[in-house]
Design an enzyme around this catalytic site. Structure first.
Site, PDB file in Angstrom:
ATOM      1  CG  HIS A 120      71.338  33.641  20.007  1.00 49.58           C
ATOM      2  ND1 HIS A 120      71.005  33.589  21.270  1.00 49.58           N
ATOM      3  CD2 HIS A 120      69.911  33.542  19.261  1.00 49.58           C
ATOM      4  CE1 HIS A 120      69.731  33.148  21.528  1.00 49.58           C
ATOM      5  NE2 HIS A 120      69.035  33.161  20.542  1.00 49.58           N
ATOM      6  CG  PHE A 157      69.756  23.962  21.629  1.00 48.60           C
ATOM      7  CD1 PHE A 157      69.955  23.180  22.773  1.00 48.60           C
ATOM      8  CD2 PHE A 157      68.407  23.671  21.124  1.00 48.60           C
ATOM      9  CE1 PHE A 157      69.239  22.248  23.265  1.00 48.60           C
ATOM     10  CE2 PHE A 157      67.456  22.431  21.570  1.00 48.60           C
ATOM     11  CZ  PHE A 157      68.348  21.664  22.532  1.00 48.60           C
ATOM     12  CB  CYS A 158      72.737  30.031  21.352  1.00 43.52           C
ATOM     13  SG  CYS A 158      73.696  30.116  23.024  1.00 43.52           S
ATOM     14  CB  ALA A 159      69.119  28.750  17.609  1.00 41.30           C
TER      15      ALA A 159
END
Length: 422
Positions: A125, A371-373
């Site tokens: 992100h 995982f911020c993705a």
């Protein structure tokens, strides 16, 4: 506590001994940390450097006292050490930030008006969200060569459809924080420059595992987090070409970012150089800690470090593949180069529940979630279900990540604990 043997597990790859101090890492006896990709443990070199400077802690810049002068020198020496470690060019700026997210947001604020930013949908992100409207997000490629082809095609089309004078910035990761797979950074940089574009490298996950050199990779900017690089004292860096950074408004307006402030409201002359974007009292201890780790890595046998990590990674992936209820996530092929990060799911088990049980029953720390993705993780979870034909895979994943201080015994403990869930 007895360790459950993994059923029908093939012989796991041997792991050579790892180099030691000053790259030893701090930890808690009995706790197994396999969550390096989120925040790596503190290297002894970083802790020692901070402890040595703490009695002298004082203001940085503009102080006449002995403490302030020593701290100012330490801060600027840290800037030089970090710049040298990452291969900064003579006219590059090395700007201290909080982390990679902060560094990329700074660059997003500094790109000239009208800049088109090109990213891939597989980014963290931090490398998806800061960029201005009108940015281009390319699909996740199936292999590294596909990434190069897709970027070349996108830039050809972009240059055909817009003024060639408008700037373009390519933003790409060096290694995926979800899969650990390495991206072809040097090849992407060649394509970008051939089309008159610049390129920024998100090196948050690559730098802790492999050398990152701006000159060798021919990238224009690199962003790094100290907390990923064994220096958890709140510092990161943005390193790169000065012209965009010197022309942009300060990232943080305030003391230290100015060369002159007059009596009128807007009578301000902003500084040039790194100070322009480092308003306020700087994070001296974070800078010194990060520089200490860079210096220690520079003196270490990085070939031996990489061999140790790759052997551990092979042991982990071989063990996971032997568990019929575990499915590894991947973007590229199974043999693609990667760093010490593996994401996977346990069929029939909620990932949060697995992570909780690993912590409570085995003292093993892993990450669970997306995982911020989110775009990439959801795509890979869907792909894993299609690849295996399983309908019992959870909607989030688990991630085990390794680095300095990781051991074969820790990997084996994780594999044994996962085997108990079968």
């Amino acid at each position: 506590m007895s360790v459950t043997l993994i059923p029908s597990l093939p012989t796991l790859p041997a792991v050579p001994s790892a180099p030691s101090a000053p790259l030893d890492v701090l930890g808690v006896p009995g706790e197994i940390n396999l969550d390096y990709a989120a925040s790596a443990p503190c290297a002894r070199a970083a802790a020692d450097a901070v402890a040595e400077l703490l009695p002298w802690y004082a203001s940085v810049h503009r102080g006449a006292g002995a403490l302030s002068r020593r701290c100012t020198l330490a801060y600027e020496q840290a800037r030089q050490t970090i710049g040298d470690f990452f291969g900064a060019r003579a006219d590059d700026h090395v700007i201290f930030t909080r982390n990679t997210t902060d560094a990329l947001n700074l660059l997003a604020r500094a790109v000239p008006a009208g800049t088109t930013v090109v990213t891939f949908a597989g980014e963290h992100h931090a490398n998806l969200l800061p960029w201005p409207r009108g940015s281009v997000r390319l699909p996740v490629p199936s292999d590294p060569d596909g990434a190069v082809r897709d970027l070349a095609a996108a830039l050809t089309e972009l240059r055909r459809g817009s003024s060639p004078a408008l700037p373009v910035l390519v933003a790409v990761t060096g290694a995926s924080n979800v899969t650990g797979e390495r991206w072809p950074v040097a090849e992407l940089a060649r394509v970008a420059h051939r089309h008159g574009a610049r390129i920024v490298l998100d090196a948050a996950q690559l730098a802790p595992h492999a050398p990152v050199d701006l000159l060798a990779l021919d990238v224009d900017y690199v962003a790094v987090s100290g907390h990923k690089l064994y220096a958890p004292f709140g510092a990161g860096v943005l390193i790169g070409r000065a012209d965009w950074l010197d022309a942009a408004p300060p990232y943080l307006a305030g003391g230290g970012a100015t060369s002159h402030v007059g009596p009128a409201t807007h009578d301000v002359t902003w500084a040039t150089g790194p100070a322009r974007h480092e308003g306020g009292t700087p994070n001296l201890l974070g800078a010194v800690a990060l520089a200490a780790v860079c210096a220690a890595l520079d003196e270490a046998d990085q070939v031996a470090l990489a061999a140790h990590e790759q052997a551990l990674l092979a042991r982990l992936r071989t063990g996971l593949a032997a568990l019929p209820h575990v499915v590894e996530l991947r973007t590229f092929g199974p043999d693609a180069p990667r760093v010490g990060i593996v994401s996977f799911v346990v069929a029939g088990w909620d990932s949060t529940e697995v992570a909780t049980r690993l912590a409570a029953e085995h003292h093993i720390g892993v990450r669970d979630g997306l995982f911020c993705a989110h775009p990439l993780a959801r795509r890979l979870l869907s792909e894993a279900a299609g690849r295996t034909g399983r309908r019992d895979l959870p909607p989030t994943a688990l991630r085990a990540s390794i680095g300095l201080g990781s051991t074969a015994a820790q990997v084996d403990r994780l594999l044994a604990a996962l085997a108990e869930l079968g």
